[in-house]
Design a protein around this motif. Sequence first.
Motif, PDB file in Angstrom:
ATOM      1  N   ASN A 115      35.355  34.585  36.548  1.00  0.00           N
ATOM      2  CA  ASN A 115      35.392  36.016  36.848  1.00  0.00           C
ATOM      3  C   ASN A 115      34.828  36.831  35.692  1.00  0.00           C
ATOM      4  O   ASN A 115      34.093  37.802  35.892  1.00  0.00           O
ATOM      5  CB  ASN A 115      36.825  36.455  37.147  1.00  0.00           C
ATOM      6  CG  ASN A 115      37.314  35.912  38.484  1.00  0.00           C
ATOM      7  OD1 ASN A 115      36.512  35.568  39.348  1.00  0.00           O
ATOM      8  ND2 ASN A 115      38.625  35.831  38.646  1.00  0.00           N
ATOM      9  N   MET A 116      35.179  36.444  34.457  1.00  0.00           N
ATOM     10  CA  MET A 116      34.681  37.169  33.290  1.00  0.00           C
ATOM     11  C   MET A 116      33.162  37.038  33.175  1.00  0.00           C
ATOM     12  O   MET A 116      32.464  38.014  32.903  1.00  0.00           O
ATOM     13  CB  MET A 116      35.346  36.626  32.026  1.00  0.00           C
ATOM     14  CG  MET A 116      34.915  37.349  30.750  1.00  0.00           C
ATOM     15  SD  MET A 116      35.654  36.629  29.275  1.00  0.00           S
ATOM     16  CE  MET A 116      34.845  35.017  29.278  1.00  0.00           C
ATOM     17  N   MET A 117      32.651  35.842  33.430  1.00  0.00           N
ATOM     18  CA  MET A 117      31.208  35.632  33.368  1.00  0.00           C
ATOM     19  C   MET A 117      30.491  36.461  34.424  1.00  0.00           C
ATOM     20  O   MET A 117      29.438  37.051  34.165  1.00  0.00           O
ATOM     21  CB  MET A 117      30.900  34.147  33.560  1.00  0.00           C
ATOM     22  CG  MET A 117      31.365  33.256  32.428  1.00  0.00           C
ATOM     23  SD  MET A 117      30.429  33.553  30.915  1.00  0.00           S
ATOM     24  CE  MET A 117      28.811  32.944  31.401  1.00  0.00           C
ATOM     25  N   ARG A 118      31.083  36.508  35.619  1.00  0.00           N
ATOM     26  CA  ARG A 118      30.452  37.279  36.693  1.00  0.00           C
ATOM     27  C   ARG A 118      30.445  38.772  36.369  1.00  0.00           C
ATOM     28  O   ARG A 118      29.498  39.479  36.691  1.00  0.00           O
ATOM     29  CB  ARG A 118      31.156  37.005  38.022  1.00  0.00           C
ATOM     30  CG  ARG A 118      30.760  35.680  38.658  1.00  0.00           C
ATOM     31  CD  ARG A 118      31.436  35.474  40.004  1.00  0.00           C
ATOM     32  NE  ARG A 118      32.830  35.091  39.856  1.00  0.00           N
ATOM     33  CZ  ARG A 118      33.245  33.843  39.704  1.00  0.00           C
ATOM     34  NH1 ARG A 118      32.378  32.866  39.661  1.00  0.00           N
ATOM     35  NH2 ARG A 118      34.534  33.563  39.588  1.00  0.00           N
ATOM     36  N   ARG A 119      31.506  39.253  35.735  1.00  0.00           N
ATOM     37  CA  ARG A 119      31.561  40.675  35.411  1.00  0.00           C
ATOM     38  C   ARG A 119      30.597  41.053  34.295  1.00  0.00           C
ATOM     39  O   ARG A 119      30.073  42.163  34.272  1.00  0.00           O
ATOM     40  CB  ARG A 119      32.990  41.064  35.021  1.00  0.00           C
ATOM     41  CG  ARG A 119      33.962  41.136  36.185  1.00  0.00           C
ATOM     42  CD  ARG A 119      35.240  41.852  35.789  1.00  0.00           C
ATOM     43  NE  ARG A 119      35.943  41.146  34.726  1.00  0.00           N
ATOM     44  CZ  ARG A 119      36.899  40.238  34.939  1.00  0.00           C
ATOM     45  NH1 ARG A 119      37.250  39.939  36.169  1.00  0.00           N
ATOM     46  NH2 ARG A 119      37.492  39.638  33.919  1.00  0.00           N
ATOM     47  N   THR A 120      30.359  40.122  33.385  1.00  0.00           N
ATOM     48  CA  THR A 120      29.527  40.454  32.232  1.00  0.00           C
ATOM     49  C   THR A 120      28.060  40.056  32.399  1.00  0.00           C
ATOM     50  O   THR A 120      27.156  40.764  31.965  1.00  0.00           O
ATOM     51  CB  THR A 120      30.085  39.764  30.972  1.00  0.00           C
ATOM     52  OG1 THR A 120      30.147  38.353  31.193  1.00  0.00           O
ATOM     53  CG2 THR A 120      31.470  40.294  30.650  1.00  0.00           C
TER      54      THR A 120
END
Length: 265
Positions: A115-120
Amino acid sequence: LVAPWIGDVADAELDLVRFTEYTFRAQIADSWRERNVFLLGDAAHLTPPFIGQGMGAGLRDAMNLAWKVAGVVSGELPEAVLATYEQERKPHARSMIGLALAMGWAMTAGGQVGNMMRRTVAPRLQLIPGLRDKLTDGTTPGLHESALVIKSRRPRHLAGTLCPNPVLADGQRLDTLLGNSFALVTTTRPLAFQCAALAEQGIVVHVAAPGGELERWLRRGHATAAVIRPDRTVMSAGRDVWKLCAAIPGFTSSGRALSAHPPRA
């Protein structure tokens, strides 16, 4: 999950009407034909929903099969063309299912780290030159070679891909002009006797306007003419009209008039 939409409403004031756990599968039937019975759509393949191609794949199946069955029933096409349905559609469906699985993994895998990778990372992918167009390109893979998809050795060949459907000078779409038969899209009008032979075989001829979308499309494919199937797939493309049309099933003796020189008196 529903809190943002219910505001201050107390849980006791809500009635749970229905809930379901959505599941999906990625599957392809071993065989799509048993004698005169054909599978298509969800009976032939199941795809995850991440690229929205489930219904699209079923429509492509129907477009690929219907005109072949009609041609065989009417006697205009040999029964052997029915074998090209699975031969063409199965690899294409497998490719699209693989793409949907990859997209689903990119959208949902990895837990909190994912999720963090997708957001950033995902919002910045559009900044990479050329990648934005690639991500938004809706072009699907071309069909594999078959008796009705004759590919050349040239790079960027058109056979197996879809013909464009531009608006023509008279305001109608190319699809409307071509109807439900085989067609020849060319940059140069064939000679009168060649046009007559093509018309006798029910092949619609459309001359691409200079500088127009179809002319540019043919040029990118290193061709000056293309034979278009009733499902708008390119059967073959090149520079020799006679050779292209001679490969059309049912293009029989009258097609000989398409030779380089008109018949002698």
